[in-house]
Design a protein around this motif. Structure first.
Motif, short mmCIF file in Angstrom:
data_model
loop_
_atom_site.label_atom_id
_atom_site.label_comp_id
_atom_site.label_asym_id
_atom_site.label_seq_id
_atom_site.Cartn_x
_atom_site.Cartn_y
_atom_site.Cartn_z
N ILE A 1 -14.64 -36.10 -26.98
CA ILE A 1 -14.72 -35.56 -28.34
C ILE A 1 -14.16 -34.15 -28.44
N ILE A 2 -13.98 -33.47 -27.31
CA ILE A 2 -13.33 -32.15 -27.37
C ILE A 2 -11.86 -32.27 -26.95
N HIS A 3 -11.33 -33.52 -27.01
CA HIS A 3 -9.91 -33.80 -26.80
C HIS A 3 -9.45 -33.58 -25.36
N LEU A 4 -10.36 -33.81 -24.41
CA LEU A 4 -9.98 -33.84 -23.00
C LEU A 4 -10.00 -35.31 -22.56
N GLU A 5 -9.79 -35.55 -21.28
CA GLU A 5 -9.83 -36.91 -20.77
C GLU A 5 -11.25 -37.30 -20.37
N THR A 6 -11.61 -38.55 -20.62
CA THR A 6 -12.94 -39.02 -20.23
C THR A 6 -13.13 -38.93 -18.72
N ILE A 7 -12.06 -39.13 -17.96
CA ILE A 7 -12.18 -39.13 -16.51
C ILE A 7 -12.56 -37.75 -15.97
N LEU A 8 -12.26 -36.69 -16.71
CA LEU A 8 -12.70 -35.36 -16.28
C LEU A 8 -14.21 -35.26 -16.33
N GLY A 9 -14.81 -35.91 -17.34
CA GLY A 9 -16.26 -35.91 -17.44
C GLY A 9 -16.92 -36.70 -16.32
N SER A 10 -16.38 -37.88 -16.03
CA SER A 10 -16.97 -38.69 -14.97
C SER A 10 -16.78 -38.06 -13.60
N PHE A 11 -15.63 -37.42 -13.40
CA PHE A 11 -15.39 -36.73 -12.12
C PHE A 11 -16.37 -35.57 -11.95
N ALA A 12 -16.58 -34.80 -13.02
CA ALA A 12 -17.54 -33.69 -12.96
C ALA A 12 -18.94 -34.20 -12.67
N ALA A 13 -19.31 -35.34 -13.28
CA ALA A 13 -20.63 -35.93 -13.02
C ALA A 13 -20.78 -36.32 -11.56
N GLY A 14 -19.74 -36.92 -11.00
CA GLY A 14 -19.78 -37.29 -9.58
C GLY A 14 -19.93 -36.08 -8.68
N LEU A 15 -19.20 -35.00 -9.00
CA LEU A 15 -19.30 -33.77 -8.21
C LEU A 15 -20.72 -33.22 -8.24
N VAL A 16 -21.34 -33.23 -9.41
CA VAL A 16 -22.69 -32.68 -9.56
C VAL A 16 -23.70 -33.52 -8.77
N LEU A 17 -23.65 -34.84 -8.94
CA LEU A 17 -24.63 -35.71 -8.28
C LEU A 17 -24.40 -35.81 -6.78
N ALA A 18 -23.19 -35.48 -6.34
CA ALA A 18 -22.90 -35.49 -4.90
C ALA A 18 -23.69 -34.42 -4.15
N GLU A 19 -24.20 -33.44 -4.87
CA GLU A 19 -24.96 -32.35 -4.23
C GLU A 19 -26.45 -32.64 -4.16
N THR A 20 -26.87 -33.79 -4.67
CA THR A 20 -28.29 -34.14 -4.62
C THR A 20 -28.59 -34.97 -3.37
N GLU A 21 -29.88 -35.15 -3.10
CA GLU A 21 -30.29 -35.94 -1.94
C GLU A 21 -30.04 -37.44 -2.14
N LYS A 22 -29.67 -37.83 -3.36
CA LYS A 22 -29.43 -39.23 -3.68
C LYS A 22 -27.97 -39.63 -3.47
N ARG A 23 -27.17 -38.74 -2.95
CA ARG A 23 -25.73 -39.00 -2.85
C ARG A 23 -25.40 -40.29 -2.11
N LYS A 24 -25.90 -40.44 -0.89
CA LYS A 24 -25.56 -41.61 -0.07
C LYS A 24 -26.06 -42.89 -0.71
N GLU A 25 -27.29 -42.86 -1.23
CA GLU A 25 -27.86 -44.04 -1.87
C GLU A 25 -27.04 -44.41 -3.12
N LEU A 26 -26.62 -43.40 -3.86
CA LEU A 26 -25.84 -43.65 -5.07
C LEU A 26 -24.46 -44.21 -4.73
N GLN A 27 -23.85 -43.72 -3.67
CA GLN A 27 -22.56 -44.26 -3.24
C GLN A 27 -22.67 -45.75 -2.92
N ASP A 28 -23.79 -46.14 -2.31
CA ASP A 28 -23.98 -47.54 -1.94
C ASP A 28 -24.14 -48.43 -3.17
N VAL A 29 -24.85 -47.94 -4.20
CA VAL A 29 -25.11 -48.81 -5.36
C VAL A 29 -23.94 -48.81 -6.35
#
Length: 465
Positions: free
Chosen positions: A305-333
């Motif tokens: 909605i701010i005229h960027l690419e949707t993939i920038l949002g999903s990539f940023a979300a992945g970067l953020v969640l990669a720093e949590t303790e759920k990273r490995k479990e999330l990669q598996d699911v």
């Protein structure tokens, strides 16, 4: 196609909306809906078969499987078998074997089959976009935010040179060597700036180099390239429409991109404890996957909605969640979800590729092929030199960094779509850009495979031992 949706805000063309016509009054809506579903199911069967067959063949001859998915898409697409065809350009239901089979087996009228064809193409395209969103979310999970920040200056340098060099070389070359008018030259030069982060990231992951320093520099630079590409396309689009560059649009896109990426990462890190606590407290199945996807989709929506690419949002979300303790479990699911949706994206990129522009026996293609040869040369050189702009660090594989920036993929096709809609491009120029996109998309995986022969993780284990 999310870039295209954003840019159409600036250039104000209505062709994309009118592409999907309203269902006529005489059409049986219930029957039409069931046949649309049938056509989508058939399309998915063909897509998965083509992706697996192509991927398996390439894997067995030591080539990146993603190349097989692209080739599989070309095989079932408009260029060869005509099974998976999209309602773009002059394509109709008669061009699609799926539609012809459906019309024959279900006795559908010509009016209805065209409506079904339009709906099927739109839905498959949406599934394709969902595939690349999930791919970039998965890539974000496999990346390391600290490492990306540490290679930030190198990524910035690679991205800037990788945009400026091909743009300048392409524009000046077409203008002074081939005497092409200045605005089409500028547009073609702008098309050379693109980088397909999806294709490069998938190849790096398959080769085991995503977490290497070279891989992190490439990913960081490709993300910046997407942002710069949006800005360049907006500038060129406004130039086509009004004959002048709108400074406000440039400033808005630049500022919104910076605020979005920094803000998403900063706020996301603050919400780490809330995310982990929420996932741990929930008792229903799939809580980790669904909560994480909701976070990725929200950021993707905000980016859109701010005229960027949707993939920038999903990539940023992945970067953020990669720093949590759920990273490995999330990669598996997330892996099975990725296996379902990501092949749709790569097969669709291949299916939309029209190889007829490569036919030298057609006199209408010859001028375009000559121009394409020049654009391909600039497209490769312009990106390769970006890798060598990193000063020092002799241990880095700078050639691999430059090659990783080469594929234009779906991003380059968006440029073609905007240029074609504007009417500013002649047939030879349009064909030359398409050939350049095809060539760079298929060349980069092959080159990366030969340059990055040994997986990064294996190399690290050898150093430790």
């Amino acid at each position: 196609m999310d870039i295209l949706n954003s840019i159409l805000t600036f250039i104000d063309y209505n062709f994309y909306i009118s592409l999907f016509a309203t269902i006529p009054e005489h059409v049986d809506t219930d029957t039409d809906t069931s046949l649309v579903l049938s056509s989508i199911l058939l399309s998915l069967v063909i897509i998965y078969f083509a992706s697996k067959l192509g991927g398996e063949i390439c894997a067995r001859i030591d080539l990146p499987p993603v190349l097989g998915e692209l080739v599989g898409g070309v095989t079932i697409g408009i260029s060869i078998l005509g099974l998976l065809v999209f309602p773009e350009g002059m394509n109709t239901a008669n061009n699609s074997l799926i539609m012809r089979f459906l019309q024959f087996s279900a006795d559908v009228t010509p009016e209805n089959i065209q409506t079904i064809f339009n709906s099927q193409g739109e839905i498959i395209s949406i599934l394709s976009e969902l595939g690349v969103i999930i791919l970039l979310f998965e890539i974000g999970l496999e990346s390391n935010l600290k490492e990306l920040i540490s290679v930030g200056p190198q990524s910035v340098m690679v991205a800037i040179v990788g945009v400026v060099a091909p743009f300048v070389l392409g524009t000046l070359g077409l203008t002074y060597l081939f005497h092409v008018d200045i605005i089409p030259s500028i547009f073609a030069g702008a098309a050379l700036t693109a980088t397909s982060i999806g294709i490069t990231a998938k190849v790096l992951a398959e080769l085991g180099h995503l977490s290497s320093q070279e891989g992190q520099i490439i990913i960081g630079a490709a993300v910046l390239d997407d942002i710069l590409g949006i800005i360049v396309l907006a500038v060129v689009a406004s130039l086509i429409k009004t004959g002048q560059v709108e400074i406000f649009n440039i400033a808005y896109l630049s500022l919104s991109a910076a605020i979005f990426l920094i803000g998403a990462i900063f706020i996301g890190r603050l919400l780490h404890p809330v995310y982990v606590k929420l996932v741990n407290k929930m008792k229903t199945r799939g809580q980790l996957l669904l909560i994480s996807l909701c976070f990725a989709f929200v950021l993707s929506y905000i980016a859109q909605i701010i005229h960027l690419e949707t993939i920038l949002g999903s990539f940023a979300a992945g970067l953020v969640l990669a720093e949590t303790e759920k990273r490995k479990e999330l990669q598996d699911v997330i892996a099975p979800i990725s296996d379902i949706f990501v092949p749709i994206f790569f097969v669709c990129v291949g299916a939309k590729t029209d190889l007829s522009v490569l036919n030298p026996t057609d006199p209408n293609n010859r001028e375009g092929l000559i121009l394409a040869g020049f654009l391909i040369l600039v497209a490769i050189i312009g990106k390769i030199i970006s890798g060598f702009t990193i000063i020092g660090q002799p241990e880095l594989n700078k050639l691999a960094i430059g090659v990783g920036m080469i594929p234009r993929g779906e991003v380059g096709l968006v440029f073609v779509g905007v240029g074609s809609a504007s009417g500013i491009l002649s047939k030879p120029i349009e064909a030359s850009i398409i050939v350049m996109v095809i060539f760079t998309t298929f060349l980069a995986p092959l080159l990366l495979r030969s340059i990055l022969k040994e997986p990064f993780l294996a190399t690290q284990k050898q150093k430790i031992t």
